[in-house]
Structure formats: structure tokens, C-alpha cells
Scaffold this active site. Structure first.
Site, PDB file in Angstrom:
ATOM      1  N   ASP A  70     -31.169 -29.514 -29.109  1.00 49.53           N
ATOM      2  CA  ASP A  70     -30.825 -30.099 -30.409  1.00 49.53           C
ATOM      3  C   ASP A  70     -30.009 -31.367 -30.271  1.00 49.53           C
ATOM      4  O   ASP A  70     -29.576 -31.745 -29.184  1.00 49.53           O
ATOM      5  CB  ASP A  70     -30.077 -29.074 -31.275  1.00 49.53           C
ATOM      6  CG  ASP A  70     -29.042 -28.273 -30.470  1.00 49.53           C
ATOM      7  OD1 ASP A  70     -28.486 -28.819 -29.499  1.00 49.53           O
ATOM      8  OD2 ASP A  70     -28.808 -27.095 -30.818  1.00 49.53           O
ATOM      9  N   ASP A 139     -22.350 -16.305 -35.115  1.00 50.62           N
ATOM     10  CA  ASP A 139     -23.232 -15.705 -36.121  1.00 50.62           C
ATOM     11  C   ASP A 139     -24.637 -15.476 -35.567  1.00 50.62           C
ATOM     12  O   ASP A 139     -25.568 -15.180 -36.310  1.00 50.62           O
ATOM     13  CB  ASP A 139     -23.292 -16.559 -37.389  1.00 50.62           C
ATOM     14  CG  ASP A 139     -23.801 -17.974 -37.131  1.00 50.62           C
ATOM     15  OD1 ASP A 139     -24.160 -18.286 -35.976  1.00 50.62           O
ATOM     16  OD2 ASP A 139     -23.837 -18.776 -38.082  1.00 50.62           O
ATOM     17  N   HIS A 141     -26.666 -17.669 -34.153  1.00 53.19           N
ATOM     18  CA  HIS A 141     -27.660 -18.742 -34.221  1.00 53.19           C
ATOM     19  C   HIS A 141     -28.013 -19.233 -32.825  1.00 53.19           C
ATOM     20  O   HIS A 141     -27.173 -19.325 -31.937  1.00 53.19           O
ATOM     21  CB  HIS A 141     -27.200 -19.881 -35.130  1.00 53.19           C
ATOM     22  CG  HIS A 141     -26.080 -20.723 -34.595  1.00 53.19           C
ATOM     23  ND1 HIS A 141     -24.787 -20.621 -35.046  1.00 53.19           N
ATOM     24  CD2 HIS A 141     -26.066 -21.691 -33.651  1.00 53.19           C
ATOM     25  CE1 HIS A 141     -24.018 -21.491 -34.409  1.00 53.19           C
ATOM     26  NE2 HIS A 141     -24.775 -22.145 -33.555  1.00 53.19           N
ATOM     27  N   GLU A 146     -29.766 -21.601 -37.925  1.00 54.34           N
ATOM     28  CA  GLU A 146     -28.725 -20.823 -38.588  1.00 54.34           C
ATOM     29  C   GLU A 146     -29.299 -19.509 -39.138  1.00 54.34           C
ATOM     30  O   GLU A 146     -30.527 -19.329 -39.190  1.00 54.34           O
ATOM     31  CB  GLU A 146     -28.127 -21.649 -39.730  1.00 54.34           C
ATOM     32  CG  GLU A 146     -27.548 -22.999 -39.299  1.00 54.34           C
ATOM     33  CD  GLU A 146     -26.164 -22.903 -38.699  1.00 54.34           C
ATOM     34  OE1 GLU A 146     -25.831 -21.865 -38.098  1.00 54.34           O
ATOM     35  OE2 GLU A 146     -25.400 -23.884 -38.832  1.00 54.34           O
TER      36      GLU A 146
END
Length: 262
Positions: A70, A139, A141, A146
Site C-alpha cells: 500500500d 482491528d 486489517h 479495513e
């Protein structure tokens, strides 16, 4: 799924680096070895060990092509928090990889969707990714996918959640508003197309995500859980990340790895 539990972060990184180097060394010369790479704090120890191994002559990156996961949208390469800057300062500048073999999404593109489509096409043109190393957020991801991102998603533009911007604000003067609101990211489907996936999970703050990855159901809420569907997924973790696993799960994977070493 294979889960390799190491005593601490340092040992986890040495194991992961050794595994990656072994795969590169065993790869034929008919085509390059295609390696997917992440940024963040988790892989830093792996990069340091791979640099050491490269300088010691234990592995070469001359026949390796890389694709990063990314990049922030709207952040120039020269910015010290761009992932282009991160990768060159922490890894590529210290190994023997040809510059033309490095692929990182262009955060300053005027055509984000077109950039993402070209990235997917280039991965395909290289024959697909042989091994994708990644890390996960608290979380769960994976890359910038996400919670509630489609598990079949491809490389595209991702809006970052408030939680992610808060977590990453430590690199932007502790100001969440200074963190870019969007990023370009490979998709879960992109990662899952790789022949192997090696995910690093370390620290007690990742324990819930670790449990969701290994023991939970496959769900868009925890995009990391898609790894359960991959035929050659490996989790490399430290003891601290195992805090939320059931005792029997923890013992099972320790036993499996012990048997593999016999």
C-alpha cells in the site's frame, strides 16, 4: 493454516527472515521470485535480518521482484512518512535488489483507479506473487483493507477509518488530521491469489486480532480471517500475541511445529 509461535519478537523476525530467504534460494532462475512486502513496525526486524543475511552472502535479491502492499494517497515519495520512503530507507537501499524490480503504488497519481488497475496487471504479468509477507492492525486489517472490506477485493482506493488514523498519528506529530484520509492498497483477493502468505503478528495489542485470524469465523469484520481460506497461509507470531488463544489451540500449534522439526 500454519501457526509458528516464537518466544519473542526478535526470534519471530529471525524465523520469518530465514523462511523468506530459504524460499528465494530454492527458487529457480527461469523467472524472478515475486515477493509482496508490507510497511509498519512489525516487519522492521525481518528487514534488518534479511539485510544482515544479504550482506553475509546468505541470500541475494538480484532475481527478486517486489510489490508493496500500500501507499498513502496524496503523499509524495520524498515525505518521510510515505511508504516509498519507508521501504527504501529501511530495506531496499541496503540490499542488492535492482531498482527496476521494486514496485510501489504511486500515491501522487492523478488517476488512482488507473494506477491500481495497472498494479494488478503488472502483478499478473510477473506470473503472480510467490510469497506475500504482511502484518495486521489491532482491528485485524490486512494492508489497508479495513473492517468490512470485501474479502474478494482487488487493488484500489481505501478510505481510512478514524481508528487507523489515530493509531498512525504517532508518525504525524500525534495529529490524526495530518494522516492522509485515503490510501491505495492491494485487496484481500490480491493477497489471497499469492502462492503463499506469511503474516507477522506480534505484541499483546494484536492478541484479539490473532484470535480472530486463527479461531474466529471468516468474516468481513476481521479481514485477516480470510487467511483461513488460503491453502498455504502461515502466521508467524510471538508469545505476547497468543494471549487470547484458547490453551488447546496454543498447545496444538506448538505440537505441530515440534513434530515438523523431528
Amino acid at each position: 493454516m500454519r501457526v509458528v509461535i516464537q518466544e519473542n519478537y526478535e526470534k519471530m523476525c529471525k524465523w520469518a527472515a530465514g523462511y523468506i530467504a530459504g524460499k528465494i534460494n530454492a527458487h529457480g532462475t527461469d523467472r524472478p521470485f515475486v515477493l509482496g512486502l508490507p510497511t509498519g513496525s512489525s516487519p522492521l526486524g525481518v528487514y534488518a535480518e534479511l539485510i544482515r543475511m544479504n550482506k553475509a552472502g546468505a541470500v541475494s535479491f538480484r532475481n527478486v521482484v517486489t510489490f508493496n502492499m500500500d501507499e498513502y494517497l496524496g503523499l509524495p515519495r520524498e515525505h518521510d512518512q510515505s511508504y516509498w520512503y519507508f521501504m527504501w530507507s529501511n530495506f531496499f537501499d541496503h540490499i542488492d535488489i535492482p531498482k527496476e524490480n521494486v514496485n510501489i503504488l504511486d500515491g501522487m497519481t492523478g488517476d488512482p483507479e488507473g494506477e491500481c488497475a495497472r498494479y494488478e496487471a503488472k502483478i499478473a504479468a510477473c506470473g503472480g506473487i510467490d510469497l506475500f509477507m504482511g502484518g495486521i492492525g489491532v482491528d485485524g486489517h490486512l494492508a489497508f483493507n479495513e473492517p468490512f472490506t470485501s474479502l474478494t477485493s482487488r487493488t484500489g482506493v481505501r478510505a481510512l477509518t478514524t481508528d487507523t488514523r489515530i493509531v498512525n498519528s504517532r508518525f504525524f506529530g500525534n495529529d490524526p488530521e495530518a494522516v492522509p484520509a485515503k490510501a491505495l492498497s492491494v485487496g484481500i483477493g490480491t493477497v489471497m491469489d499469492s502462492r503463499e502468505v506469511l503474516v507477522l503478528i506480534n505484541g499483546h495489542n494484536k492478541a484479539r486480532a490473532m484470535a480472530a485470524t486463527v479461531e474466529g469465523g471468516v468474516s468481513q469484520k476481521w479481514t485477516c480471517s480470510a487467511l483461513q481460506l488460503h491453502p498455504a497461509a502461515i502466521i508467524a507470531c510471538d508469545e505476547a500475541a497468543c494471549g487470547e488463544l484458547k490453551v488447546d489451540t496454543y498447545r496444538y500449534f506448538l505440537d505441530i511445529e515440534k513434530d515438523e522439526r523431528l
